[in-house]
Structure formats: structure tokens, C-alpha cells
Design a protein around this motif. Structure first.
Motif, PDB file in Angstrom:
ATOM      1  N   ILE A   1     -40.297 -26.982  18.089  1.00  0.00           N
ATOM      2  CA  ILE A   1     -40.899 -25.605  18.189  1.00  0.00           C
ATOM      3  C   ILE A   1     -42.494 -25.894  17.351  1.00  0.00           C
ATOM      4  O   ILE A   1     -43.017 -25.539  17.575  1.00  0.00           O
ATOM      5  N   GLN A   2     -42.080 -27.132  16.626  1.00  0.00           N
ATOM      6  CA  GLN A   2     -43.357 -27.804  15.806  1.00  0.00           C
ATOM      7  C   GLN A   2     -44.077 -27.883  17.116  1.00  0.00           C
ATOM      8  O   GLN A   2     -45.101 -28.622  16.844  1.00  0.00           O
ATOM      9  N   ALA A   3     -43.739 -28.961  18.388  1.00  0.00           N
ATOM     10  CA  ALA A   3     -44.117 -29.271  19.278  1.00  0.00           C
ATOM     11  C   ALA A   3     -44.851 -28.269  20.654  1.00  0.00           C
ATOM     12  O   ALA A   3     -45.908 -28.096  20.510  1.00  0.00           O
ATOM     13  N   ALA A   4     -45.015 -27.232  20.205  1.00  0.00           N
ATOM     14  CA  ALA A   4     -45.100 -26.268  20.956  1.00  0.00           C
ATOM     15  C   ALA A   4     -45.923 -25.749  20.262  1.00  0.00           C
ATOM     16  O   ALA A   4     -47.499 -25.451  20.895  1.00  0.00           O
TER      17      ALA A   4
ATOM     18  N   LYS B   1     -52.038 -26.575  30.328  1.00  0.00           N
ATOM     19  CA  LYS B   1     -51.900 -24.639  30.688  1.00  0.00           C
ATOM     20  C   LYS B   1     -50.892 -24.680  31.539  1.00  0.00           C
ATOM     21  O   LYS B   1     -50.360 -23.407  31.688  1.00  0.00           O
ATOM     22  N   ARG B   2     -51.347 -25.344  32.323  1.00  0.00           N
ATOM     23  CA  ARG B   2     -50.733 -24.613  33.988  1.00  0.00           C
ATOM     24  C   ARG B   2     -48.956 -25.309  33.655  1.00  0.00           C
ATOM     25  O   ARG B   2     -48.229 -24.042  33.779  1.00  0.00           O
ATOM     26  N   GLU B   3     -48.351 -26.036  33.071  1.00  0.00           N
ATOM     27  CA  GLU B   3     -47.515 -26.527  33.352  1.00  0.00           C
ATOM     28  C   GLU B   3     -46.265 -26.181  31.690  1.00  0.00           C
ATOM     29  O   GLU B   3     -45.226 -26.420  31.963  1.00  0.00           O
ATOM     30  N   ARG B   4     -47.473 -26.152  30.697  1.00  0.00           N
ATOM     31  CA  ARG B   4     -46.387 -25.847  29.558  1.00  0.00           C
ATOM     32  C   ARG B   4     -46.850 -24.177  29.463  1.00  0.00           C
ATOM     33  O   ARG B   4     -46.555 -23.806  28.041  1.00  0.00           O
ATOM     34  N   ALA B   5     -47.208 -23.700  30.317  1.00  0.00           N
ATOM     35  CA  ALA B   5     -47.016 -22.086  29.685  1.00  0.00           C
ATOM     36  C   ALA B   5     -46.132 -21.638  28.743  1.00  0.00           C
ATOM     37  O   ALA B   5     -46.353 -20.564  27.991  1.00  0.00           O
ATOM     38  N   ASP B   6     -44.700 -22.245  29.333  1.00  0.00           N
ATOM     39  CA  ASP B   6     -43.846 -21.496  28.707  1.00  0.00           C
ATOM     40  C   ASP B   6     -44.069 -21.710  27.011  1.00  0.00           C
ATOM     41  O   ASP B   6     -43.183 -21.143  26.206  1.00  0.00           O
TER      42      ASP B   6
ATOM     43  N   SER C   1     -33.113 -25.425  24.684  1.00  0.00           N
ATOM     44  CA  SER C   1     -33.317 -24.415  25.944  1.00  0.00           C
ATOM     45  C   SER C   1     -35.390 -25.271  26.081  1.00  0.00           C
ATOM     46  O   SER C   1     -35.116 -26.582  26.604  1.00  0.00           O
ATOM     47  N   GLN C   2     -35.788 -24.547  26.996  1.00  0.00           N
ATOM     48  CA  GLN C   2     -37.493 -24.876  27.745  1.00  0.00           C
ATOM     49  C   GLN C   2     -38.326 -25.580  26.425  1.00  0.00           C
ATOM     50  O   GLN C   2     -38.776 -25.857  27.612  1.00  0.00           O
TER      51      GLN C   2
ATOM     52  N   PRO D   1     -39.092 -11.801  23.187  1.00  0.00           N
ATOM     53  CA  PRO D   1     -38.450 -12.307  24.008  1.00  0.00           C
ATOM     54  C   PRO D   1     -38.324 -13.577  23.851  1.00  0.00           C
ATOM     55  O   PRO D   1     -36.351 -14.602  24.094  1.00  0.00           O
ATOM     56  N   GLU D   2     -39.170 -14.647  23.566  1.00  0.00           N
ATOM     57  CA  GLU D   2     -39.226 -15.925  24.288  1.00  0.00           C
ATOM     58  C   GLU D   2     -37.807 -16.605  22.702  1.00  0.00           C
ATOM     59  O   GLU D   2     -38.034 -17.598  23.125  1.00  0.00           O
TER      60      GLU D   2
END
Length: 527
Positions: A31-34, A88-93, A154-155, A126-127
Motif C-alpha cells: 500500500i505504501q509503495a503504491a 505509467k504503463r506497467e504499474r497502472a494498477d 494481491s496485485q 473496487p481496488e
């Protein structure tokens, strides 16, 4: 040639990376990384891509040392732009997850008025489905509690983000770890593997036990070019210090910053391991001086200069267990160190205040830690009481003397320590320096500066010693060591407030018959 006995050279630098940024607790915990990715790292890269020269000039300005500026030359700006686009492309989630956290907290601010929170669950993004609980404290202040073990499953936890970069000690200061991504280069070995990869344990075991290039190549899954690069990091002989073990009695060695190694012939304990690789420096203990076996590594708190992954990764397979404080279980600002380390393959013991951990011939007791965390609700912090070879040491880390009576309780519970090690970075960085990415509600500059990452000043340190009653007091170096500049980014001179406070405390100790010192470089205590 691939079967010739080899050892990992003592001057090898290890940088664990997450999306090419230096890895620490807030960039690994999901969570903190996001949040750091979305609200710190991406905006910083966007700013650099827009104006590289602004970042380069700021990085060269001593007055701005430790600021969030990307210290990469303009000739490599295209690589930084490519990194930004890849994230931006690969970490969109992950970026959507960070936005969801901010949205959920705003939902509570607007709707949690002391009444039933149940109707808010369907309104959560929803995330966050199944990953959070909404709760009030007894003052009806609502918050989001994150179910961290599920976040790791999780993802939100993406091991492909992780890699390790190896190079030789350059003899110059590395770029500040919180701001500058590490790009590939001709003089580094890139290992695109997760931190838990067993090959890393095999590699770092080669500091003390002979391996071979062929064995290491297989363990790390290297191609031909990588194997050639690895060969430059190996030697035909170890560089271990002959006096890294003790034959009788007890010994404490100061390795720099907040790192101590406490030893008897039966056991070894290391606190907040942050250890230099530069064995040629001659003014410090280094990785060569570590004992071959470490029973316990004690981590006092989750700041990037105390739980140092570049050192810890090199101890995996060599340490019996890492002891970490138990966090608050789900607070955004207080991620679990135990969860992170277990996902890296470490054996971990999680402790709360006054819990004991035995080791051969002694014990460690976790003791409370006050302050230093900008008044945030962080429980993942601990000082330690270590008993070995008939003596005791109080490992105070950055705990503050804001309430001296706490230390009276420690003394009443455990007795009088022979040695007290204290942190006196008494004018630390403001709240937003380390926690900005986690603050979904803006704070004023004045508010941020009022809540600092500060240890004890002279008066507070004296109060600790009065209540603790220890026989000797030693103040950690406060990032003064030149080899720590990439992490600490601190600058002091003889007029600096912190150093004047240390001098005032040492004078107080002399007036009260307490042996004391301000640590720097290396020091040893024997009995």
C-alpha cells in the motif's frame, strides 16, 4: 576457471531496487509503495523530464542536499523518460490503488460523522474490495485499516518490480536514495530477480565461504555477459578481519550511525545494521569485521537509515532471526516490517514492549520508544535492552526524552544499564520530508515544520540518563559519516544546533560523573 574457489570482494556495493528506486520499507510494503509511486516518484520523474537542468542544479546545491531532485545528467534524460513511461504503463494498477486510497479517505472525511459506517463499504473504490476495514476510535475519528497480509497476496505486491544492482565501492558519494533512480551502467551488474531469490543468499555467503563462478552463475541464473561482470566482483581470497570474533568476555563495537555489534564467544547481536563495504577506508568497521554468525539483528524502527535493506540482504543465511517491533496493524503510516522481511525470506521475531528474546548466554528485552515519528500513530518502533556477559546495554536509537518518566519505568523493570546509546538528531526533517506521499489531506508548511523526525536535545538526553541511571552514555553519530551521505544527506558544521546540543549533553554528563562520548567512526568496549 569457473570451478576456482572465489569470494565476494569486500568492496562490493549492493543496492536493492524497486522500479529502479532504492528500496526501503515505504517502497516495498504494497500500500505504501503504491502511494509513494503515485504521489512522490512519478511526479518527481515528470518534473525532471520537463526540466532536467533544474534538478541537476538543485542536486549540486549544498543548501538543497536531501531534497527530492533527480541527480542524473541531462544526457540520460531520455532514459529517465523511458522509465517514467514504463512505470505509467506497467504499474497502472498500483497507481489506481493509490488513487483509491485517497478516495477512501476522502469518503470518510465527508461521511463518517460518528454514525454507522456500514453504508460506506459499497461506496469504496473496487481496488480496495476486501483489503480494508473502516473503523472509529473512541473519539469517533474514522480511519481506513488495511489488511496487510492480503495486500501482499494481491496485485499490489509485484515482485517483478524488484531487482538488485551490484557495483564496486566508487569512493564518491552515491546519489540520495529517496530521489534518484539507479539506471543501468557499464560498471554495474544488474540482477533482475526478487529480493527473496535464493541466489542472493548464495552470493552473499561467498563473503565468508568459498564458492565458484560457475556455482554463483547457476544460482543467480546469469547469462554470459552477466557472468563476466560478476567475475570482476570476485576475489581468490576472503578479506575477513582476524579479530571479528571474541575468545572471552564481552565486546561492543560501534560500526557507525546506529549500528552496534555486541559479542561474546557464544553469541553476536547487531543493532540497526548499516555497514560500510569500504574495507580500505581504515577509519571504520566494515562488512569484513562482522562475525561469521549473527544470532539476532535488532531493528528499532522503519526509517530508511535503520532498516537498511542493502545490509540486511547480505546477512540472510547468516543471521538467526531479525527482531522487529510490532506495528499498529493496518495504519497507513505504520507498515509491518515483519511482513516485508518474511516476503524477502528472512526469519523474523516480532516483539512488543517488554517482551524477551533469549540468545546463548543472554537476552534482549524490547523497551518502549517515544517520539521521532512526527506525532503519527506509529507503534512499529522499539528500543532494546541487551544483557550479555554480565553487562547490560540500553540501545536507545532515536527515542526522545519528551517524557522522562518512561525511562524510570524501564529502570524499575530491568535495573541499571552499564551503557546507554542515545540518538540526538534533535532538529530533524519535517513531517512531509518522509511522509508526504501518505498524506492524502494537505498540511501547511508551518504544521509540517512543527512535527519533526527529532530525537533528544541536551535537556531531554540528560533527563533520560537521570531516570535510566546508566553508568556510561554515548551519542550516535547523526549522519556525520561521509559514507552515509546517500542515505542521510545531512550537513553539519561547528555552529550546527545539533552538535551544540551534543556538546551541552556531554558537559552535563561530565558534571554528573557519567562517562560519555559522541561516537564517530569506530569505537570498542571490552570487558
Amino acid at each position: 576457471m569457473t570451478d576456482t574457489p572465489v569470494f565476494l570482494r569486500s568492496k562490493v556495493i549492493v543496492e536493492p531496487l524497486v522500479d529502479r528506486f532504492y528500496a526501503w520499507l515505504h517502497t516495498v510494503a504494497p500500500i505504501q509503495a503504491a502511494m509513494n509511486l503515485a504521489y512522490l516518484q512519478v511526479p518527481m520523474l515528470e518534473s525532471y523530464v520537463q526540466s532536467p537542468q533544474v534538478h541537476i542544479a538543485a542536486s549540486d546545491n549544498p543548501a538543497l542536499r536531501g531534497g527530492y531532485f533527480v541527480n542524473i545528467g541531462a544526457e540520460r534524460s531520455a532514459e529517465v523518460k523511458e522509465l517514467l513511461e514504463t512505470i505509467k504503463r506497467e504499474r497502472a494498477d498500483m497507481l489506481r490503488l493509490a488513487a483509491a486510497v485517497a478516495e477512501a479517505q476522502e469518503l470518510l472525511r465527508a461521511n463518517a460523522t460518528g454514525f454507522d459506517l456500514t453504508p460506506l463499504y459499497p461506496k469504496l473504490p473496487p481496488e480496495l474490495g476486501g483489503l480494508v476495514e473502516l473503523a472509529y476510535d473512541t473519539d469517533n475519528q474514522a480511519s481506513v485499516r488495511f489488511i496487510e497480509p492480503l495486500a501482499y497476496a494481491s496485485q499490489a505486491y509485484v515482485e517483478s518490480r524488484q531487482s538488485v544492482q551490484l557495483s564496486l565501492e566508487p569512493g564518491t558519494e552515491r546519489p540520495f536514495i529517496l530521489s534518484t533512480p539507479r539506471l543501468p551502467g557499464p560498471d554495474v551488474l544488474e540482477l533482475p530477480i526478487p529480493f527473496r531469490h535464493p541466489g542472493l543468499e548464495e552470493l552473499f555467503r561467498a563473503r565468508t565461504t568459498a564458492s565458484s563462478l560457475g556455482r554463483l552463475r547457476e544460482a543467480l541464473e546469469l547469462d554470459d555477459a552477466q557472468a563476466v561482470r560478476l567475475g570482476t566482483l570476485l576475489s581468490d581470497r576472503p578479506s575477513l578481519s582476524e579479530d571479528r570474533h571474541v575468545e572471552a568476555g564481552g565486546r561492543i563495537r560501534y560500526f557507525g550511525h546506529a549500528c552496534l555489534v555486541l559479542q561474546t564467544p557464544e553469541a553476536a547481536i547487531v543493532t540497526d545494521p548499516f555497514i560500510s563495504a569500504d574495507s580500505s577506508a581504515g577509519d571504520r568497521y566494515t562488512l569484513d569485521d562482522l562475525p561469521d554468525r549473527i544470532d539476532l539483528a535488532l531493528i528499532t524502527h522503519g526509517h530508511q537509515d535503520h532498516i537498511v535493506l542493502e545490509t540486511l540482504l547480505q546477512l540472510r543465511g547468516r543471521v538467526g532471526a531479525i527482531v522487529v517491533p510490532r506495528p499498529s496493524r493496518g495504519n497507513l503510516e505504520d507498515p509491518s516490517m515483519a511482513l516485508m522481511l518474511r516476503h524477502m525470506g528472512f526469519p523474523v521475531i516480532e516483539v512488543d514492549d517488554f517482551e524477551e528474546v533469549p540468545f546463548p548466554g543472554g537476552k534482549v528485552v524490547a523497551t518502549p520508544f517515544l517520539g521521532e515519528h512526527c506525532d503519527l500513530d506509529i507503534r512499529g518502533k522499539s528500543t532494546y535492552w541487551v544483557e550479555l556477559a554480565g553487562r547490560t546495554a540500553y540501545v536507545g536509537a532515536d527515542s526522545s526524552g519528551i517524557d522522562p518518566q518512561l525511562y524510570r519505568h524501564v529502570r524499575n523493570h530491568l535495573g541499571t544499564a552499564h551503557y546507554a546509546f542515545l540518538g540526538m538528531e534533535c532538529d530533524g526533517a519535517p513531517l512531509t520530508w518522509l511522509y508526504q506521499a501518505l498524506l492524502t489531506k494537505p498540511v501547511t508548511r508551518k504544521m509540517s515544520k512543527s512535527r519533526k523526525l527529532s530525537g533528544s536535545n541536551a535537556e531531554q538526553a540528560a533527563a533520560i540518563m537521570t531516570e535510566l541511571g546508566a553508568n556510561e552514555a554515548y551519542v550516535y553519530a547523526m549522519g556525520e559519516e561521509s559514507w552515509l551521505g546517500h542515505v542521510m544527506a545531512t550537513t553539519y558544521n561547528e555552529d550546527t544546533y545539533q552538535l551544540k546540543q551534543v556538546d551541552e549533553f556531554l558537559t552535563w554528563c561530565a558534571d554528573h560523573g557519567i562517562k560519555a562520548g559522541h561516537l564517530f567512526g569506530q569505537q570498542e568496549w571490552r570487558w
